[in-house]
Design a protein around this motif. Structure first.
Motif, mmCIF file in Angstrom:
data_model
loop_
_atom_site.group_PDB
_atom_site.id
_atom_site.type_symbol
_atom_site.label_atom_id
_atom_site.label_comp_id
_atom_site.label_asym_id
_atom_site.label_seq_id
_atom_site.Cartn_x
_atom_site.Cartn_y
_atom_site.Cartn_z
ATOM 1 N N ALA A 179 6.795 -8.621 -5.803
ATOM 2 C CA ALA A 179 6.976 -10.007 -5.377
ATOM 3 C C ALA A 179 5.615 -10.698 -5.380
ATOM 4 O O ALA A 179 4.569 -10.041 -5.314
ATOM 5 C CB ALA A 179 7.595 -10.045 -3.982
ATOM 6 N N LYS A 180 5.630 -12.001 -5.464
ATOM 7 C CA LYS A 180 4.380 -12.766 -5.506
ATOM 8 C C LYS A 180 3.560 -12.506 -4.243
ATOM 9 O O LYS A 180 4.072 -12.590 -3.127
ATOM 10 C CB LYS A 180 4.675 -14.250 -5.632
ATOM 11 N N GLY A 181 2.299 -12.170 -4.430
ATOM 12 C CA GLY A 181 1.408 -11.890 -3.313
ATOM 13 C C GLY A 181 1.356 -10.426 -2.930
ATOM 14 O O GLY A 181 0.543 -10.029 -2.099
ATOM 15 N N LEU A 213 -1.694 0.919 6.962
ATOM 16 C CA LEU A 213 -0.927 1.623 5.930
ATOM 17 C C LEU A 213 -0.131 0.633 5.092
ATOM 18 O O LEU A 213 -0.159 0.692 3.859
ATOM 19 C CB LEU A 213 0.019 2.627 6.581
ATOM 20 N N THR A 214 0.598 -0.277 5.750
ATOM 21 C CA THR A 214 1.453 -1.210 5.011
ATOM 22 C C THR A 214 0.636 -2.220 4.210
ATOM 23 O O THR A 214 1.138 -2.799 3.250
ATOM 24 C CB THR A 214 2.414 -1.959 5.960
ATOM 25 N N GLY A 215 -0.614 -2.421 4.600
ATOM 26 C CA GLY A 215 -1.479 -3.348 3.876
ATOM 27 C C GLY A 215 -2.356 -2.684 2.828
ATOM 28 O O GLY A 215 -3.128 -3.367 2.140
ATOM 29 N N LEU A 216 -2.237 -1.366 2.677
ATOM 30 C CA LEU A 216 -3.092 -0.625 1.742
ATOM 31 C C LEU A 216 -2.778 -1.027 0.298
ATOM 32 O O LEU A 216 -1.617 -1.098 -0.101
ATOM 33 C CB LEU A 216 -2.876 0.878 1.931
ATOM 34 N N HIS A 239 12.300 -4.295 -3.324
ATOM 35 C CA HIS A 239 12.154 -5.690 -3.728
ATOM 36 C C HIS A 239 10.701 -6.055 -4.028
ATOM 37 O O HIS A 239 10.394 -7.222 -4.288
ATOM 38 C CB HIS A 239 12.699 -6.619 -2.643
ATOM 39 N N GLY A 240 9.822 -5.063 -3.998
ATOM 40 C CA GLY A 240 8.426 -5.299 -4.361
ATOM 41 C C GLY A 240 7.588 -5.934 -3.273
ATOM 42 O O GLY A 240 6.521 -6.486 -3.553
#
Length: 310
Positions: free
Chosen positions: A206-208, A156-159, A218-219
């Protein structure tokens, strides 16, 4: 077989690389293996032994110490599994001639049935979410996706939102060992994602993390701990007294599919289980529900309860 000289590099670091590259295990799994291995290293240090000289008798003593320390049978089995993997690696690479863990037995573990939420309980949890706020729209979409797709919390968090195929009605999931699978997604979950997307796109990534779907203010992607906290808070608001976690929605997804007549093999594919054995636990849940139904409704049981005033 000729045994190699013991490596000058840290064998644990070499083992970590092997787990990541050769076996394709996730970062979390590798960290768990290494953490459990550290328990053995501390034991042999106290015993003033070398890891390469450990014997079967040493390992039996190590397991006995785990038991004496009050470590559960399930945790003991996990630690032993990690140690076996390490010594198999050493033999495979030629650093040891024989595997001292070959005869080492794991403790017997009773199969613990996971907690499952009823559909009504899931609806109650979702109803507590205030969707007038950006975080509420995100959280409602997250929980709906957890339940509709049976995802692991790390999945889920990596979707990523390019992996949500709205027109086709499925999502692309990156599971354990970086293995991809396609999972159907309900229109309800897709609608919740649509409601959340304007808020997501308004957040500077955020980057990435540019295309991660569920992010914090914070993205960055949400941590597993944060998702756990969110689920627990909404369950408490809904008056759910069961001990639940994000994984509970995965268990509920599988159980409700099975109860609805879905094929076990199909459930296995959607959950991303490598073997059908891992999925078969849900047949135990289904059998337990069937047993309760029979006890509740079978004429013989009804008449017995009447006779005994129950």
């Amino acid at each position: 077989m000729q045994v190699k000289e013991w490596p000058t590099d840290d064998p644990v670091k070499m083992y970590e690389i092997y787990l990541r590259l050769e076996r394709g295990l996730s970062k979390n799994t590798v960290e768990a293996y290494v953490s459990d291995l550290d328990k053995l290293f501390r034991f042999v240090a106290v015993e003033e032994r070398s890891v390469r000289d450990v014997t079967y008798a040493d390992l039996q003593q190590f397991v006995a110490q785990l038991y004496d320390a009050g470590i559960s049978a399930r945790s003991q089995a996990r630690i032993i599994s990690g140690i076996r993997s390490f010594y198999r690696y050493l033999v495979l690479e030629g650093y040891l001639q024989s595997d001292p863990t070959q005869l080492l037995e794991s403790p017997k573990i009773g199969r613990r049935l996971p907690e499952v939420l009823a559909v009504g309980e899931i609806d109650r949890i979702l109803a507590t979410i205030d969707v007038s706020t950006p975080s509420g729209r995100r959280n409602r979409a997250m929980i709906e996706v957890l339940y509709s797709c049976g995802l692991r919390v790390s999945e889920l968090t990596g979707l990523r939102y390019p992996d949500v195929h709205f027109d086709e009605g499925y999502i692309r999931v990156l599971g354990k060992g970086n293995k991809e699978r396609l999972v159907p997604i309900s229109q309800t979950a897709l609608n919740e994602i649509r409601n959340y997307l304007p808020n997501r796109l308004a957040i500077a990534s955020a980057k990435g993390f540019e295309d991660i779907l569920f992010v914090n203010p914070h993205g960055r992607s949400l941590s597993r701990v944060m998702v756990f906290k969110i689920v627990k808070e909404y369950a408490a608001l809904a008056g759910i007294t069961k001990t639940i976690s994000p994984h509970t929605f995965r268990h509920s997804f599988a159980t409700h599919l099975l109860e609805g007549g879905a094929n076990l093999r199909g459930i296995q594919m959607m959950l991303g289980h490598e073997t059908i054995t891992a999925t078969e636990i849900y047949t135990h849940l289904d059998r337990e529900a069937l047993r309760r139904e029979i006890i509740e409704h079978h004429p013989r049981n009804i008449s017995w309860r009447r006779e005994h005033g129950e």
